[in-house]
Design a protein around this motif. Structure first.
Motif, PDB file in Angstrom:
ATOM      1  N   GLU A 135      -3.694   6.956   7.060  1.00  0.00           N
ATOM      2  CA  GLU A 135      -2.907   6.527   8.220  1.00  0.00           C
ATOM      3  C   GLU A 135      -1.456   6.303   7.834  1.00  0.00           C
ATOM      4  N   ILE A 136      -1.245   5.720   6.656  1.00  0.00           N
ATOM      5  CA  ILE A 136       0.129   5.529   6.178  1.00  0.00           C
ATOM      6  C   ILE A 136       0.794   6.868   5.962  1.00  0.00           C
TER       7      ILE A 136
ATOM      8  N   MET B 206       0.823  -1.200   0.000  1.00  0.00           N
ATOM      9  CA  MET B 206       0.000   0.000   0.000  1.00  0.00           C
ATOM     10  C   MET B 206       0.862   1.257   0.000  1.00  0.00           C
ATOM     11  N   ARG B 207       2.015   1.189   0.643  1.00  0.00           N
ATOM     12  CA  ARG B 207       2.915   2.332   0.648  1.00  0.00           C
ATOM     13  C   ARG B 207       3.301   2.705  -0.773  1.00  0.00           C
ATOM     14  N   GLU B 208       3.570   1.698  -1.604  1.00  0.00           N
ATOM     15  CA  GLU B 208       3.931   1.960  -2.996  1.00  0.00           C
ATOM     16  C   GLU B 208       2.765   2.569  -3.765  1.00  0.00           C
ATOM     17  N   ALA B 209       1.546   2.105  -3.463  1.00  0.00           N
ATOM     18  CA  ALA B 209       0.371   2.649  -4.143  1.00  0.00           C
ATOM     19  C   ALA B 209       0.147   4.112  -3.766  1.00  0.00           C
ATOM     20  N   VAL B 210       0.345   4.452  -2.490  1.00  0.00           N
ATOM     21  CA  VAL B 210       0.195   5.848  -2.054  1.00  0.00           C
ATOM     22  C   VAL B 210       1.243   6.731  -2.708  1.00  0.00           C
ATOM     23  N   ASP B 211       2.488   6.260  -2.760  1.00  0.00           N
ATOM     24  CA  ASP B 211       3.541   7.046  -3.412  1.00  0.00           C
ATOM     25  C   ASP B 211       3.260   7.234  -4.897  1.00  0.00           C
ATOM     26  N   ALA B 212       2.775   6.164  -5.551  1.00  0.00           N
ATOM     27  CA  ALA B 212       2.449   6.271  -6.980  1.00  0.00           C
ATOM     28  C   ALA B 212       1.307   7.257  -7.212  1.00  0.00           C
ATOM     29  N   LEU B 213       0.333   7.282  -6.305  1.00  0.00           N
ATOM     30  CA  LEU B 213      -0.788   8.212  -6.438  1.00  0.00           C
ATOM     31  C   LEU B 213      -0.335   9.649  -6.254  1.00  0.00           C
ATOM     32  N   HIS B 214       0.559   9.890  -5.331  1.00  0.00           N
ATOM     33  CA  HIS B 214       1.119  11.235  -5.153  1.00  0.00           C
ATOM     34  C   HIS B 214       1.848  11.688  -6.413  1.00  0.00           C
ATOM     35  N   THR B 215       2.651  10.801  -6.967  1.00  0.00           N
ATOM     36  CA  THR B 215       3.395  11.139  -8.176  1.00  0.00           C
ATOM     37  C   THR B 215       2.459  11.442  -9.340  1.00  0.00           C
ATOM     38  N   LEU B 216       1.444  10.606  -9.513  1.00  0.00           N
ATOM     39  CA  LEU B 216       0.484  10.812 -10.592  1.00  0.00           C
ATOM     40  C   LEU B 216      -0.299  12.118 -10.406  1.00  0.00           C
ATOM     41  N   ALA B 217      -0.663  12.424  -9.173  1.00  0.00           N
ATOM     42  CA  ALA B 217      -1.411  13.653  -8.910  1.00  0.00           C
ATOM     43  C   ALA B 217      -0.573  14.881  -9.218  1.00  0.00           C
TER      44      ALA B 217
ATOM     45  N   ILE C  13      -1.200  -6.936   7.381  1.00  0.00           N
ATOM     46  CA  ILE C  13      -1.441  -5.736   8.173  1.00  0.00           C
ATOM     47  C   ILE C  13      -0.422  -4.674   7.789  1.00  0.00           C
ATOM     48  N   ILE C  14      -0.889  -3.432   7.630  1.00  0.00           N
ATOM     49  CA  ILE C  14       0.000  -2.345   7.264  1.00  0.00           C
ATOM     50  C   ILE C  14       0.739  -1.845   8.506  1.00  0.00           C
ATOM     51  N   ILE C  15       1.793  -1.072   8.275  1.00  0.00           N
ATOM     52  CA  ILE C  15       2.529  -0.451   9.375  1.00  0.00           C
ATOM     53  C   ILE C  15       1.766   0.783   9.824  1.00  0.00           C
ATOM     54  N   ASN C  16       1.243   0.757  11.048  1.00  0.00           N
ATOM     55  CA  ASN C  16       0.519   1.888  11.599  1.00  0.00           C
ATOM     56  C   ASN C  16       1.021   2.159  13.010  1.00  0.00           C
ATOM     57  N   ILE C  17       0.330   3.023  13.728  1.00  0.00           N
ATOM     58  CA  ILE C  17       0.795   3.396  15.060  1.00  0.00           C
ATOM     59  C   ILE C  17       0.790   2.209  16.014  1.00  0.00           C
TER      60      ILE C  17
END
Length: 207
Positions: free
Chosen positions: A30-31, A1-12, A86-90
Protein backbone atom coordinates in the motif's frame (compact mmCIF):
# COMPACT_ATOMS: atom_id res chain seq x y z
CA UNK A 1 7.80 1.70 7.40
CA UNK A 2 8.58 3.93 4.44
CA UNK A 3 12.26 3.77 5.37
CA UNK A 4 12.09 -0.02 5.69
CA UNK A 5 10.52 -0.35 2.22
CA UNK A 6 13.15 1.92 0.68
CA UNK A 7 15.94 -0.03 2.41
CA UNK A 8 14.49 -3.31 1.10
CA UNK A 9 14.40 -1.97 -2.45
CA UNK A 10 18.01 -0.86 -2.18
CA UNK A 11 19.12 -4.20 -0.75
CA UNK A 12 17.23 -6.13 -3.44
CA UNK A 13 18.86 -4.12 -6.22
CA UNK A 14 22.27 -4.90 -4.78
CA UNK A 15 21.88 -8.57 -3.84
CA UNK A 16 19.28 -10.19 -6.10
CA UNK A 17 20.47 -11.60 -9.45
CA UNK A 18 19.06 -10.39 -12.75
CA UNK A 19 15.57 -11.64 -13.50
CA UNK A 20 14.70 -12.11 -9.82
CA UNK A 21 12.41 -9.66 -8.04
CA UNK A 22 10.08 -9.51 -5.07
CA UNK A 23 6.49 -8.52 -4.40
CA UNK A 24 5.38 -6.27 -1.58
CA UNK A 25 2.31 -7.37 0.38
CA UNK A 26 -0.20 -5.81 2.78
CA UNK A 27 0.75 -2.37 4.15
CA UNK A 28 4.16 -2.36 2.46
CA UNK A 29 2.44 -2.77 -0.92
CA UNK A 30 0.00 0.00 0.00
CA UNK A 31 2.87 2.35 0.77
CA UNK A 32 4.55 1.49 -2.53
CA UNK A 33 1.39 2.15 -4.52
CA UNK A 34 0.33 5.36 -2.82
CA UNK A 35 3.61 7.15 -2.15
CA UNK A 36 4.14 8.15 -5.78
CA UNK A 37 0.92 10.15 -5.93
CA UNK A 38 1.26 11.92 -2.59
CA UNK A 39 3.26 14.88 -3.88
CA UNK A 40 0.98 15.37 -6.88
CA UNK A 41 -2.10 15.07 -4.68
CA UNK A 42 -1.06 17.96 -2.43
CA UNK A 43 1.42 20.19 -4.24
CA UNK A 44 -0.56 20.76 -7.44
CA UNK A 45 -3.86 21.68 -5.71
CA UNK A 46 -2.04 23.94 -3.24
CA UNK A 47 -0.29 25.71 -6.11
CA UNK A 48 -3.58 26.23 -7.97
CA UNK A 49 -5.30 27.49 -4.82
CA UNK A 50 -2.39 29.85 -4.09
CA UNK A 51 -2.59 31.38 -7.58
CA UNK A 52 -6.34 31.84 -7.20
CA UNK A 53 -5.83 33.53 -3.83
CA UNK A 54 -3.23 35.86 -5.30
CA UNK A 55 -5.81 36.92 -7.89
CA UNK A 56 -8.52 37.28 -5.24
CA UNK A 57 -6.51 39.27 -2.68
CA UNK A 58 -4.36 41.03 -5.31
CA UNK A 59 -1.46 40.46 -2.96
CA UNK A 60 1.12 37.68 -2.86
CA UNK A 61 1.85 38.38 0.81
CA UNK A 62 -1.78 38.04 1.89
CA UNK A 63 -2.25 34.89 -0.20
CA UNK A 64 0.89 33.31 1.30
CA UNK A 65 -0.72 33.25 4.76
CA UNK A 66 -3.19 30.55 3.68
CA UNK A 67 -0.67 27.86 2.57
CA UNK A 68 1.49 28.62 5.61
CA UNK A 69 -1.48 27.96 7.88
CA UNK A 70 -2.36 24.83 5.91
CA UNK A 71 1.25 23.63 6.23
CA UNK A 72 0.92 23.73 10.01
CA UNK A 73 -2.28 21.68 9.75
CA UNK A 74 -0.51 19.06 7.62
CA UNK A 75 2.31 18.84 10.16
CA UNK A 76 -0.28 18.35 12.92
CA UNK A 77 -1.91 15.57 10.89
CA UNK A 78 1.43 13.81 10.32
CA UNK A 79 2.20 14.08 14.04
CA UNK A 80 -1.19 12.61 14.86
CA UNK A 81 -0.59 9.69 12.48
CA UNK A 82 2.84 9.10 14.00
CA UNK A 83 1.50 9.05 17.55
CA UNK A 84 -1.33 6.69 16.60
CA UNK A 85 0.99 4.36 14.68
CA UNK A 86 -0.99 4.59 11.42
CA UNK A 87 0.82 4.70 8.08
CA UNK A 88 0.05 7.17 5.30
CA UNK A 89 -2.44 5.45 3.00
CA UNK A 90 -5.33 6.42 0.77
CA UNK A 91 -7.65 6.90 3.75
CA UNK A 92 -5.27 9.15 5.64
CA UNK A 93 -4.73 11.17 2.45
CA UNK A 94 -8.49 11.75 2.24
CA UNK A 95 -8.42 12.92 5.86
CA UNK A 96 -5.53 15.30 5.14
CA UNK A 97 -7.40 16.78 2.16
CA UNK A 98 -10.41 17.34 4.41
CA UNK A 99 -8.18 19.03 6.98
CA UNK A 100 -6.59 21.22 4.29
CA UNK A 101 -10.00 22.46 3.14
CA UNK A 102 -11.08 23.43 6.66
CA UNK A 103 -7.78 25.10 7.51
CA UNK A 104 -7.70 27.00 4.23
CA UNK A 105 -11.31 28.18 4.63
CA UNK A 106 -10.67 29.62 8.09
CA UNK A 107 -7.46 31.34 6.98
CA UNK A 108 -9.12 32.81 3.88
CA UNK A 109 -11.99 34.24 5.90
CA UNK A 110 -9.59 35.82 8.37
CA UNK A 111 -7.42 37.39 5.64
CA UNK A 112 -10.47 38.50 3.68
CA UNK A 113 -11.75 40.32 6.77
CA UNK A 114 -8.37 41.84 7.70
CA UNK A 115 -7.41 43.27 4.28
CA UNK A 116 -10.31 45.77 4.09
CA UNK A 117 -9.45 46.95 7.60
CA UNK A 118 -5.93 47.73 6.41
CA UNK A 119 -7.41 49.61 3.47
CA UNK A 120 -9.34 51.72 5.99
CA UNK A 121 -6.10 52.78 7.63
CA UNK A 122 -5.58 50.24 10.42
CA UNK A 123 -2.14 48.78 11.05
CA UNK A 124 -1.39 45.12 10.37
CA UNK A 125 -1.55 44.33 14.08
CA UNK A 126 -4.89 46.11 14.58
CA UNK A 127 -6.42 44.54 11.47
CA UNK A 128 -5.21 41.06 12.46
CA UNK A 129 -6.54 41.48 16.00
CA UNK A 130 -10.00 42.61 14.91
CA UNK A 131 -10.22 39.92 12.23
CA UNK A 132 -9.14 37.23 14.70
CA UNK A 133 -11.75 38.33 17.27
CA UNK A 134 -14.57 38.46 14.72
CA UNK A 135 -13.65 35.15 13.04
CA UNK A 136 -12.78 33.25 16.24
CA UNK A 137 -16.28 31.99 17.01
CA UNK A 138 -17.23 30.65 13.53
CA UNK A 139 -13.77 29.16 13.01
CA UNK A 140 -13.80 27.47 16.41
CA UNK A 141 -17.32 26.15 15.83
CA UNK A 142 -16.30 24.68 12.48
CA UNK A 143 -13.21 22.95 13.87
CA UNK A 144 -14.81 21.70 17.10
CA UNK A 145 -17.91 20.37 15.34
CA UNK A 146 -15.74 18.57 12.76
CA UNK A 147 -13.58 17.00 15.46
CA UNK A 148 -16.61 15.84 17.46
CA UNK A 149 -18.32 14.50 14.35
CA UNK A 150 -15.18 12.50 13.51
CA UNK A 151 -14.89 10.82 16.91
CA UNK A 152 -17.02 7.82 15.81
CA UNK A 153 -14.41 7.15 13.11
CA UNK A 154 -11.90 6.50 15.90
CA UNK A 155 -14.06 5.16 18.75
CA UNK A 156 -17.12 3.66 17.09
CA UNK A 157 -17.73 0.13 15.78
CA UNK A 158 -15.42 -0.78 12.91
CA UNK A 159 -12.99 1.98 13.83
CA UNK A 160 -10.08 -0.14 12.59
CA UNK A 161 -11.17 0.40 8.99
CA UNK A 162 -11.70 4.15 9.37
CA UNK A 163 -9.03 5.03 11.92
CA UNK A 164 -6.72 6.55 9.30
CA UNK A 165 -9.25 9.25 8.39
CA UNK A 166 -10.40 9.64 11.98
CA UNK A 167 -6.99 10.20 13.52
CA UNK A 168 -6.04 12.76 10.88
CA UNK A 169 -9.18 14.79 11.54
CA UNK A 170 -9.48 14.26 15.31
CA UNK A 171 -5.78 14.51 16.12
CA UNK A 172 -4.57 16.84 13.38
CA UNK A 173 -7.49 19.24 13.37
CA UNK A 174 -7.79 19.04 17.16
CA UNK A 175 -4.16 20.10 17.55
CA UNK A 176 -4.51 22.75 14.88
CA UNK A 177 -7.63 24.13 16.59
CA UNK A 178 -5.59 24.94 19.66
CA UNK A 179 -2.96 26.96 17.79
CA UNK A 180 -4.44 28.43 14.60
CA UNK A 181 -6.51 31.15 16.37
CA UNK A 182 -3.12 32.60 17.38
CA UNK A 183 -1.05 31.34 14.45
CA UNK A 184 -3.04 32.90 11.61
CA UNK A 185 -3.10 36.48 13.05
CA UNK A 186 0.60 36.17 13.91
CA UNK A 187 1.38 35.09 10.34
CA UNK A 188 -0.67 38.01 9.04
CA UNK A 189 1.34 40.48 11.09
CA UNK A 190 4.65 38.92 10.01
CA UNK A 191 3.95 38.09 6.37
CA UNK A 192 1.53 40.77 5.18
CA UNK A 193 4.23 43.43 5.14
CA UNK A 194 3.93 44.37 1.48
CA UNK A 195 1.49 47.15 0.57
CA UNK A 196 -1.86 45.94 -0.66
CA UNK A 197 -2.35 46.99 -4.33
CA UNK A 198 -6.02 47.78 -3.75
CA UNK A 199 -5.10 50.01 -0.82
CA UNK A 200 -2.43 51.82 -2.83
CA UNK A 201 -4.81 52.36 -5.74
CA UNK A 202 -7.46 53.65 -3.37
CA UNK A 203 -5.09 56.22 -1.88
CA UNK A 204 -4.08 57.43 -5.35
CA UNK A 205 -7.75 57.74 -6.33
CA UNK A 206 -8.68 59.91 -3.35
CA UNK A 207 -5.71 62.23 -3.59
Amino acid sequence: MREAVDALHTLANQELPNGIGFLMLDKAAEIDENSHGVYTTYIVPLLIVFLLLVAQFESVASAAIVPLTVLFGICAAVLSLGLSGIIINIYSQIGVLMLIVIMAKNAILMVEFADPLREDGLTRREAAHQAAVVRLRPSAMTMISTVLASLPLVLGPGAEARAAIGWVVVGGLGLASAFTPLLTPALYVLVATLPNPRSAARKMFFR
